[in-house]
Design an enzyme around this catalytic site. Structure first.
Site, PDB file in Angstrom:
ATOM      1  N   HIS A 161       0.778  -1.317  -0.107  1.00 26.42           N
ATOM      2  CA  HIS A 161       0.120  -0.073  -0.146  1.00 26.42           C
ATOM      3  C   HIS A 161       0.609   1.156   0.131  1.00 26.42           C
ATOM      4  CE1 HIS A 161      -2.935  -2.650   1.279  1.00 26.42           C
ATOM      5  NE2 HIS A 161      -4.041  -2.028   0.796  1.00 26.42           N
ATOM      6  N   LYS A 213      -0.523   4.633   4.616  1.00 23.87           N
ATOM      7  CA  LYS A 213      -1.318   3.856   5.268  1.00 23.87           C
ATOM      8  C   LYS A 213      -0.672   3.697   6.766  1.00 23.87           C
ATOM      9  CE  LYS A 213      -3.635  -0.825   5.133  1.00 23.87           C
ATOM     10  NZ  LYS A 213      -4.828  -0.011   5.432  1.00 23.87           N
TER      11      LYS A 213
HETATM   12  P1  NAD Z   1      -7.196   9.409   5.338  1.00 17.63           P
HETATM   13  O1  NAD Z   1      -6.552   9.547   6.525  1.00 17.63           O
HETATM   14  O2  NAD Z   1      -7.176  10.021   3.936  1.00 17.63           O
HETATM   15  O3  NAD Z   1      -8.967   9.732   5.627  1.00 17.63           O
HETATM   16  C1  NAD Z   1      -9.473   9.534   6.914  1.00 17.63           C
HETATM   17  C2  NAD Z   1     -10.455  10.771   7.249  1.00 17.63           C
HETATM   18  O4  NAD Z   1     -11.254  10.407   8.516  1.00 17.63           O
HETATM   19  C3  NAD Z   1      -9.475  12.061   7.504  1.00 17.63           C
HETATM   20  O5  NAD Z   1      -9.839  12.926   6.685  1.00 17.63           O
HETATM   21  C4  NAD Z   1      -9.691  12.414   9.265  1.00 17.63           C
HETATM   22  O6  NAD Z   1      -9.663  13.526   9.304  1.00 17.63           O
HETATM   23  C5  NAD Z   1     -11.110  11.639   9.107  1.00 17.63           C
HETATM   24  N1  NAD Z   1     -11.478  11.521  10.663  1.00 17.63           N
HETATM   25  C6  NAD Z   1     -10.821  10.982  11.526  1.00 17.63           C
HETATM   26  N2  NAD Z   1     -11.379  11.098  12.637  1.00 17.63           N
HETATM   27  C7  NAD Z   1     -12.502  11.547  12.483  1.00 17.63           C
HETATM   28  C8  NAD Z   1     -13.582  11.858  13.361  1.00 17.63           C
HETATM   29  N3  NAD Z   1     -13.638  11.464  14.588  1.00 17.63           N
HETATM   30  N4  NAD Z   1     -14.685  12.487  12.746  1.00 17.63           N
HETATM   31  C9  NAD Z   1     -14.782  12.799  11.537  1.00 17.63           C
HETATM   32  N5  NAD Z   1     -13.564  12.350  10.442  1.00 17.63           N
HETATM   33  C10 NAD Z   1     -12.658  11.802  11.260  1.00 17.63           C
HETATM   34  O7  NAD Z   1      -7.418   7.799   5.148  1.00 17.63           O
HETATM   35  P2  NAD Z   1      -8.016   6.832   3.825  1.00 17.63           P
HETATM   36  O8  NAD Z   1      -6.914   6.622   3.096  1.00 17.63           O
HETATM   37  O9  NAD Z   1      -9.382   7.529   3.245  1.00 17.63           O
HETATM   38  O10 NAD Z   1      -8.558   5.582   4.618  1.00 17.63           O
HETATM   39  C11 NAD Z   1      -9.452   5.786   5.551  1.00 17.63           C
HETATM   40  C12 NAD Z   1      -9.996   4.212   6.318  1.00 17.63           C
HETATM   41  O11 NAD Z   1     -10.428   3.462   5.068  1.00 17.63           O
HETATM   42  C13 NAD Z   1      -8.495   3.343   6.697  1.00 17.63           C
HETATM   43  O12 NAD Z   1      -8.713   2.598   7.923  1.00 17.63           O
HETATM   44  C14 NAD Z   1      -8.138   2.560   5.635  1.00 17.63           C
HETATM   45  O13 NAD Z   1      -7.375   1.537   5.635  1.00 17.63           O
HETATM   46  C15 NAD Z   1      -9.450   2.223   4.925  1.00 17.63           C
HETATM   47  N6  NAD Z   1      -9.916   1.734   3.713  1.00 17.63           N
HETATM   48  C16 NAD Z   1     -10.589   0.681   3.409  1.00 17.63           C
HETATM   49  C17 NAD Z   1     -11.260   0.400   2.224  1.00 17.63           C
HETATM   50  C18 NAD Z   1     -12.122  -0.713   2.126  1.00 17.63           C
HETATM   51  O14 NAD Z   1     -12.610  -0.992   0.989  1.00 17.63           O
HETATM   52  N7  NAD Z   1     -12.541  -1.217   3.255  1.00 17.63           N
HETATM   53  C19 NAD Z   1     -10.446   0.980   1.213  1.00 17.63           C
HETATM   54  C20 NAD Z   1      -9.636   1.927   1.370  1.00 17.63           C
HETATM   55  C21 NAD Z   1      -9.230   2.227   2.667  1.00 17.63           C
END
Ligand code: NAD
Length: 278
Positions: A166, A170
């Site tokens: 990744h 991450k």
């Molecule tokens: P990122 O850091 O770009 O985005 C996460 C966002 O959540 C940030 O903008 C952060 O400010 C916000 N956040 C954190 N705490 C918060 C709160 N209490 N209230 C509101 N907003 C809050 O990360 P990302 O790359 O978008 O990934 C996010 C998550 O999704 C990770 O856990 C990642 O592993 C997961 N993910 C899952 C899949 C899937 O298909 N299941 C795919 C991609 C990513």
């Protein structure tokens, strides 16, 4: 409260939490293009530099008149569902609020502890939750194939190793997808993943334990998500792999999950349920 009903034919109002994140922006774009769904709210953490900004403009689709706020409660009260790709502590909190509001909660957040998962399962007594470490059709199909392969190939003859790569931002490892594939392999073998997993190797490890399921994680650059499940026998090797090129595949899957879950009775569902992969 907008709420959900099996007979409701109006567009499903979805709140995106973590709306300024990589996945949050992909979710806003996906909702915008999928019929039957609309952006009902956008939430970020308190103190975020993006509060007050228009969620559509930030996601690159132009102004949609949905400003990003930091209070989930009024947003959830007006919505039919919430799409949540944030962080474990936030997701546990949102699960409680979604259960109170009796709305659908789609969880893509990875890295949840056993305790986090227990709290999410408790919330699912009142909320319809779809949770998956990967929302893409391809990876969920891959999981089915991995389960079949693990069932067909004897643990004494074939070792299972899961390799993932990744992007450099991450924060958790192994990825939720690698764990999902590990669970599929364990199910095929008729064992629990917990206790049979080898999360890392370093130094004098001794020989490989028969029947264990190994993980290796690489981090770098902008890789959206690469996963390979290797079944290594003596003199031959089978590799089942998936390469995600665009976050849109996860975002479209999440919207599809929300539309599927609308009107379903409370419970904890997986993406395999959504996709009818059994
Ligand atoms: P990122 O850091 O770009 O985005 C996460 C966002 O959540 C940030 O903008 C952060 O400010 C916000 N956040 C954190 N705490 C918060 C709160 N209490 N209230 C509101 N907003 C809050 O990360 P990302 O790359 O978008 O990934 C996010 C998550 O999704 C990770 O856990 C990642 O592993 C997961 N993910 C899952 C899949 C899937 O298909 N299941 C795919 C991609 C990513």
């Amino acid at each position: 409260m907008s709420g959900t009903s099996p007979n409701d034919t109006s567009d499903m109002g979805l709140v995106v939490v973590g709306a300024a994140g990589r996945m949050g922006q992909a979710l806003i774009r996906a909702i915008h293009t999928i019929p039957g769904a609309r952006v009902a709210g956008a939430v970020e953490r308190s103190g975020s530099a993006y509060l007050g900004k228009d969620a559509g403009e930030l996601a690159g689709i132009g102004i949609i008149n949905v400003p990003i706020g930091d209070d989930p409660l009024p947003a959830f009260a007006k919505a039919d569902g919430v799409l949540d790709f944030t962080a474990p502590a936030a997701t546990v909190e949102f699960a409680g609020y979604a259960a109170q509001a009796r709305i659908v909660h789609v969880i893509g957040t990875t890295g949840c502890s056993d305790d986090d998962n227990a709290r999410i399962a408790a919330a699912a007594r009142h909320a319809t939750i779809v949770k998956s470490g990967n929302m893409s059709l391809g990876v969920n199909l891959l999981a089915v194939l991995v389960e079949q392969a693990a069932r067909a190939l004897d643990a004494d003859d074939f070792d299972i190793e899961i390799l993932e790569m990744h992007h450099r931002h991450k924060v958790d490892a192994p990825s939720g997808t690698a764990l999902l594939l590990g669970e599929a392999a364990a199910a095929g073998r008729g064992i629990q993943l917990a206790g049979n997993d080898v999360r890392s190797r370093d130094g004098h490890t001794g020989v490989r334990k028969a029947g264990s399921i190994g993980f290796a994680a690489l981090r770098g650059g902008s890789v959206v998500g690469d996963h390979s499940v290797i079944l290594a026998g003596t003199g031959e090797r089978i590799t089942l792999a998936h390469h995600a090129e665009d976050r849109a595949i996860f975002a479209r899957g999440a919207v599809k999950a929300a539309l599927w879950a609308r009107g379903k009775k409370p419970g904890l569902y997986s993406m395999r349920d959504v996709l009818g992969l059994g």
